[in-house]
Design a protein around this motif. Structure first.
Motif, PDB file in Angstrom:
ATOM      1  N   GLY A 150     -12.675   5.909  -1.430  1.00 12.56           N
ATOM      2  CA  GLY A 150     -12.223   4.647  -0.834  1.00 12.56           C
ATOM      3  C   GLY A 150     -11.465   3.791  -1.831  1.00 12.56           C
ATOM      4  O   GLY A 150     -10.426   3.199  -1.494  1.00 12.56           O
ATOM      5  N   ILE A 151     -11.957   3.721  -3.060  1.00 10.26           N
ATOM      6  CA  ILE A 151     -11.252   2.970  -4.107  1.00 10.26           C
ATOM      7  C   ILE A 151      -9.853   3.547  -4.305  1.00 10.26           C
ATOM      8  O   ILE A 151      -8.862   2.814  -4.365  1.00 10.26           O
ATOM      9  N   ASP A 152      -9.767   4.879  -4.361  1.00  8.70           N
ATOM     10  CA  ASP A 152      -8.462   5.539  -4.553  1.00  8.70           C
ATOM     11  C   ASP A 152      -7.515   5.255  -3.386  1.00  8.70           C
ATOM     12  O   ASP A 152      -6.333   4.962  -3.593  1.00  8.70           O
ATOM     13  N   ARG A 153      -8.039   5.314  -2.166  1.00  7.50           N
ATOM     14  CA  ARG A 153      -7.177   5.088  -0.990  1.00  7.50           C
ATOM     15  C   ARG A 153      -6.692   3.647  -0.919  1.00  7.50           C
ATOM     16  O   ARG A 153      -5.533   3.390  -0.622  1.00  7.50           O
ATOM     17  N   ILE A 154      -7.596   2.723  -1.165  1.00 13.88           N
ATOM     18  CA  ILE A 154      -7.197   1.308  -1.136  1.00 13.88           C
ATOM     19  C   ILE A 154      -6.171   1.046  -2.234  1.00 13.88           C
ATOM     20  O   ILE A 154      -5.149   0.394  -2.001  1.00 13.88           O
ATOM     21  N   ALA A 155      -6.416   1.565  -3.420  1.00 16.45           N
ATOM     22  CA  ALA A 155      -5.498   1.353  -4.543  1.00 16.45           C
ATOM     23  C   ALA A 155      -4.119   1.915  -4.234  1.00 16.45           C
ATOM     24  O   ALA A 155      -3.107   1.285  -4.573  1.00 16.45           O
ATOM     25  N   SER A 156      -4.072   3.071  -3.580  1.00 17.81           N
ATOM     26  CA  SER A 156      -2.762   3.666  -3.290  1.00 17.81           C
ATOM     27  C   SER A 156      -1.980   2.840  -2.272  1.00 17.81           C
ATOM     28  O   SER A 156      -0.757   2.915  -2.220  1.00 17.81           O
ATOM     29  N   ALA A 157      -2.670   2.030  -1.462  1.00 22.10           N
ATOM     30  CA  ALA A 157      -2.001   1.196  -0.468  1.00 22.10           C
ATOM     31  C   ALA A 157      -1.581  -0.166  -1.024  1.00 22.10           C
ATOM     32  O   ALA A 157      -0.814  -0.886  -0.380  1.00 22.10           O
ATOM     33  N   LEU A 158      -2.059  -0.512  -2.206  1.00 15.18           N
ATOM     34  CA  LEU A 158      -1.755  -1.822  -2.786  1.00 15.18           C
ATOM     35  C   LEU A 158      -0.411  -1.813  -3.508  1.00 15.18           C
ATOM     36  O   LEU A 158       0.006  -0.776  -4.029  1.00 15.18           O
ATOM     37  N   PRO A 159       0.222  -2.989  -3.576  1.00 15.95           N
ATOM     38  CA  PRO A 159       1.449  -3.088  -4.366  1.00 15.95           C
ATOM     39  C   PRO A 159       1.146  -2.807  -5.847  1.00 15.95           C
ATOM     40  O   PRO A 159       0.046  -3.089  -6.332  1.00 15.95           O
ATOM     41  N   GLU A 160       2.113  -2.258  -6.539  1.00 21.69           N
ATOM     42  CA  GLU A 160       1.913  -1.844  -7.918  1.00 21.69           C
ATOM     43  C   GLU A 160       1.410  -2.971  -8.812  1.00 21.69           C
ATOM     44  O   GLU A 160       0.615  -2.741  -9.713  1.00 21.69           O
ATOM     45  N   GLY A 161       1.822  -4.183  -8.563  1.00 22.00           N
ATOM     46  CA  GLY A 161       1.445  -5.315  -9.403  1.00 22.00           C
ATOM     47  C   GLY A 161      -0.035  -5.623  -9.428  1.00 22.00           C
ATOM     48  O   GLY A 161      -0.550  -6.133 -10.411  1.00 22.00           O
TER      49      GLY A 161
END
Length: 183
Positions: A21-32
């Motif tokens: 879940g952490i990985d999936r949420i992180a991949s959806a977030l803007p790079e900043g």
């Protein structure tokens, strides 16, 4: 005992799901904000691996101090950057060790309870993560020594958290009075 071992297996699956879940949420977030989110999530999920170290506290305090000469500030900035690169590697190794070994540690606790009930001798579990944590601590000490070389004793001692790294005093000596000082 089997039920408790099954429960440990279920906890491992929950932790793995949380990590995904952490990985999936992180991949959806803007790079900043991605890196900040990942760091915060890992700190909450694995505090043993990602909590702030005493060396971080001192090095960050030195880096935040703008009263040092420019060359010293630059040397501190480089030192802190080097430390964080090594710290990230150390934390990643600790995380992998926790993920790999923590379930077995919990299983061994359950087995030891059963051994105790059966009147058998318990088995001490030695965590491989312990050595990695000790190595991370030693990493911090090395960088603190490098920082100490850049600053005067007064500058170093004024840093937040530096007292922890003060050299030990000899028992029976009063600071400020040498061995041959007159009484």
């Amino acid at each position: 005992i089997e039920r408790k071992l099954e429960l440990i297996g279920a906890r491992v699956k929950v932790r793995e799901a949380n990590d995904r879940g952490i990985d999936r949420i992180a991949s959806a977030l803007p790079e900043g904000i991605r890196d900040s989110f990942i760091q915060d999530a890992l700190m909450r999920a694995y505090p043993t691996a990602y909590r702030r170290t005493p060396a971080q506290r001192v090095l960050d305090a030195a880096a935040a101090n703008t009263t040092y000469p420019a060359d010293i500030q630059e040397a501190i900035r480089r030192l802190v950057a080097e430390y964080y690169v090594e710290l990230d590697s150390a934390n990643a190794a600790i995380l992998q060790s926790i993920q790999r070994n923590e379930p077995e540690r919990e299983r061994e606790k359950v087995r030891n309870r059963q051994r105790k009930l059966n009147g058998e001798e318990t088995v001490k579990y030695v965590s491989p993560t312990k050595d990695l944590i000790a190595a991370r601590k030693e990493l911090g000490v090395r960088y603190i020594e490098r920082l100490r070389e850049l600053l005067s004793p007064e500058q170093f001692n004024d840093l937040d958290g530096a007292r922890r790294f003060a050299p030990p005093t000899q028992p029976g000596l009063i600071p400020g009075e040498g061995l041959g000082a007159p009484n």
